[in-house]
Design a protein around this motif. Structure first.
Motif, PDB file in Angstrom:
ATOM      1  N   LEU A   1      10.223   4.510   1.573  1.00 44.93           N
ATOM      2  CA  LEU A   1      10.599   3.046   1.212  1.00 44.93           C
ATOM      3  C   LEU A   1      10.060   2.528  -0.327  1.00 44.93           C
ATOM      4  CD1 LEU A   1      12.080   0.276   1.853  1.00 44.93           C
ATOM      5  CD2 LEU A   1       9.876  -0.286   3.164  1.00 44.93           C
ATOM      6  N   PRO A   2       8.759   3.054  -0.648  1.00 38.68           N
ATOM      7  CA  PRO A   2       8.260   2.543  -1.837  1.00 38.68           C
ATOM      8  C   PRO A   2       9.197   3.143  -2.978  1.00 38.68           C
ATOM      9  CG  PRO A   2       6.745   3.044  -0.580  1.00 38.68           C
ATOM     10  CD  PRO A   2       7.889   3.402   0.242  1.00 38.68           C
TER      11      PRO A   2
ATOM     12  N   LEU B   1       0.364  16.349   2.576  1.00 37.37           N
ATOM     13  CA  LEU B   1       1.480  15.781   1.843  1.00 37.37           C
ATOM     14  C   LEU B   1       1.007  14.823   0.672  1.00 37.37           C
ATOM     15  CD1 LEU B   1       4.607  15.400   2.170  1.00 37.37           C
ATOM     16  CD2 LEU B   1       4.102  13.111   3.139  1.00 37.37           C
ATOM     17  N   TYR B   2      -0.171  14.398   0.819  1.00 37.06           N
ATOM     18  CA  TYR B   2      -0.741  13.608  -0.158  1.00 37.06           C
ATOM     19  C   TYR B   2      -1.234  14.775  -1.540  1.00 37.06           C
ATOM     20  CZ  TYR B   2      -4.604  11.643  -2.922  1.00 37.06           C
ATOM     21  OH  TYR B   2      -5.238  11.005  -3.808  1.00 37.06           O
TER      22      TYR B   2
ATOM     23  N   GLU C   1       4.875  10.532  -5.457  1.00 38.25           N
ATOM     24  CA  GLU C   1       5.440   9.961  -6.258  1.00 38.25           C
ATOM     25  C   GLU C   1       5.846  10.611  -7.721  1.00 38.25           C
ATOM     26  OE1 GLU C   1       0.779  10.157  -6.591  1.00 38.25           O
ATOM     27  OE2 GLU C   1       2.519   9.811  -5.039  1.00 38.25           O
ATOM     28  N   THR C   2       5.680  11.905  -7.571  1.00 40.59           N
ATOM     29  CA  THR C   2       6.019  12.996  -8.715  1.00 40.59           C
ATOM     30  C   THR C   2       7.505  13.607  -8.229  1.00 40.59           C
ATOM     31  OG1 THR C   2       4.772  14.614  -7.892  1.00 40.59           O
ATOM     32  CG2 THR C   2       3.866  12.714  -9.567  1.00 40.59           C
TER      33      THR C   2
ATOM     34  N   ARG D   1       1.080  -1.118   0.022  1.00 44.94           N
ATOM     35  CA  ARG D   1       0.062   0.133   0.132  1.00 44.94           C
ATOM     36  C   ARG D   1       0.712   1.336   0.107  1.00 44.94           C
ATOM     37  NH1 ARG D   1      -3.919  -0.551   4.914  1.00 44.94           N
ATOM     38  NH2 ARG D   1      -5.008   0.833   3.867  1.00 44.94           N
ATOM     39  N   THR D   2       0.420   2.169  -0.736  1.00 46.74           N
ATOM     40  CA  THR D   2       1.155   3.634  -0.849  1.00 46.74           C
ATOM     41  C   THR D   2       0.678   4.478  -0.028  1.00 46.74           C
ATOM     42  OG1 THR D   2      -0.148   4.269  -2.689  1.00 46.74           O
ATOM     43  CG2 THR D   2       1.908   2.885  -3.169  1.00 46.74           C
ATOM     44  N   LEU D   3       1.442   5.450  -0.089  1.00 44.39           N
ATOM     45  CA  LEU D   3       0.769   6.816   0.915  1.00 44.39           C
ATOM     46  C   LEU D   3      -0.719   7.139   0.330  1.00 44.39           C
ATOM     47  CD1 LEU D   3       1.113   8.815   3.207  1.00 44.39           C
ATOM     48  CD2 LEU D   3       2.137  10.240   1.313  1.00 44.39           C
TER      49      LEU D   3
END
Length: 443
Positions: A260-261, A222-223, A228-229, A150-152
């Motif tokens: 970590l991801p 933060l989301y 991820e970008t 699972r990601t953030l």
């Protein structure tokens, strides 16, 4: 008769001694103007010039030469040289400048682009060479049905939906009005921050991003920035900020859901780890408890850690100093969890740091190895290397019963080159439960 004052220096004393006594008395009664000469260092005494000569010719020439070199560098940097080397004029320093450095100053000075490129050919960005046999042996012990990662974004959206439904229900029951959403101006600001972080290379970060750790809904904010970008350099700067300003529990969530991801995806994509992400992992050890709980233990529990990932993450353990309590707790947890090939790598690196471990941790490591007495699979060489390192470092912290059990274990799982060394270390050493016991001779 008044005492004649002696002038300073040996020359004045000799001159006074050559004058007759009568003249000395007359000179003492008369008043003379004092000519005081200021001494500015010892250059006038040892130099070849007069009193105003403070710097010799050789030193002056060196100072002028250094000033000329610095002036040329400044002109080249600001493009004032014109027609020179265009590549040198665009030299950029990675990371924040000394004026913009946060309170969490560390010992890791950022190199220039040329130095970073030179490092890239070495330990950080070079592709890790992996033995295919070892990789196949580790894949045998990997989890065949790993849990969904699972990601953030997944966790935050799930929490936002649950919290929003719950709070809206309570607010509507109390006041009859729905709960207000995020301010549109806040959304607009952090969408702009997202654009900056997606193109960030070096320099200052937006102040709106630096205050995120102080917000109660920091995960939601933060989301919005879409981690991820982010670029790799932005991930390093974010790790510096969050590791310094978040509490250990919150920092653990940032490491586990964001850092970590990104690290695992980068290794899987490029077969190596970006320099900035490597330094982010290193900087994350500012909070060792959060680092172990958010990075090392989850990657071991996943059962899908590859040999390349274990080597890269394990190099952080080798290079950094970690408190013994955190390392001991991590060894205890790794020894108790289900075995995978990467566990042996992390255990061997932590054992090789030569801590004075509590007996509880030593006993847990012994039980970890003894659990393989009923395992009929062919264990990888990494497992035998880990057992050898354990025997070399903590052979005198074992009881006689534990040594006998480990010697019996070598009959079930043996390696032609490593097992004789393990046996020699165990047999020719003292036991912790018998005082003054002589080492037992090998049969």
């Amino acid at each position: 008769m008044p005492k004649v004052k002696r002038s300073r220096g040996s020359g004045g004393a000799a001159k006074a001694a050559s004058v007759p006594l009568a003249e000395q008395i007359l000179q003492g009664d008369s008043v003379k103007p004092v000519t005081r000469v200021k001494r500015r260092g010892k250059a006038g005494e040892h130099g070849g010039g007069g009193e105003d000569e403070y710097v010799d010719e050789r030193l002056s020439r060196r100072i002028l030469e250094q000033a000329r070199i610095q002036q040329e560098e400044l002109e080249a940097e600001h493009g004032a040289a014109g027609g020179g080397e265009p590549e040198k004029a665009k030299t950029t320093v990675l990371g924040p400048s000394s004026k913009d450095r946060d309170s969490d100053t560390d010992d890791d000075e950022w190199p220039t682009l040329e130095q970073a490129a030179a490092m890239g050919k070495g330990e950080y960005c070079d592709e890790v060479t992996v033995n295919p046999e070892d990789e196949k042996a580790i894949e045998m012990f990997m989890n065949k049905n790993p849990p969904l990662r699972r990601t953030l974004a997944d966790i935050i959206m799930e929490k936002i939906t649950e919290k929003q439904t719950e709070v809206e229900t309570v607010m509507s029951e109390i006041s009859g009005r729905p709960m207000p959403q995020l301010n549109p101006r806040v959304l607009e600001v952090y969408k702009g921050v997202r654009e900056v972080l997606s193109k960030y290379r070096s320099g200052k970060l937006p102040k709106a991003f630096k205050i995120i750790p102080a917000l109660s809904n920091w995960e939601q904010i933060l989301y919005i920035t879409e981690p991820e970008t982010w670029t790799a350099a932005a991930m390093y700067q974010a790790t510096r900020i969050f590791s310094s300003n978040l509490k250990e529990r919150m920092a653990q969530r940032f490491y586990n859901l964001v850092l970590l991801p990104r690290v695992r995806d980068d290794i899987a994509e490029y077969k190596r780890l970006n320099f900035h992400l490597y330094m982010a992992l290193k900087k994350a050890l500012f909070k060792p408890g959060a680092w172990f709980k958010g990075i090392l233990l989850p990657i071991c529990e996943s059962g899908t850690c590859t040999l390349r990932e274990a080597i890269i993450v394990g190099s952080i353990l080798t290079k950094c100093s970690i408190p013994v309590l955190h390392s001991g707790a991590a060894m205890l947890k790794i020894a108790e969890m289900e075995y995978s090939g990467a566990n042996s790598i992390f255990l061997r690196l932590l054992i090789d740091k030569k801590y004075a471990l509590p007996f509880r941790v030593v006993d847990a490591l012994v039980f970890h190895f003894l659990a393989f007495r009923t395992d009929r699979r062919t264990l990888p060489v990494l497992w035998h290397q880990c057992l050898l390192t354990f025997a070399q470092r903590y052979k005198e912290d074992l009881s006689s019963e534990q040594k006998e059990a480990l010697l019996e274990l070598l009959k079930f799982h043996s390696h032609p080159q490593i097992s004789p060394e393990i046996r020699r270390e165990l047999v020719n050493s003292k036991c912790r439960d018998v005082e003054g016991m002589q080492p037992v001779a090998m049969e």
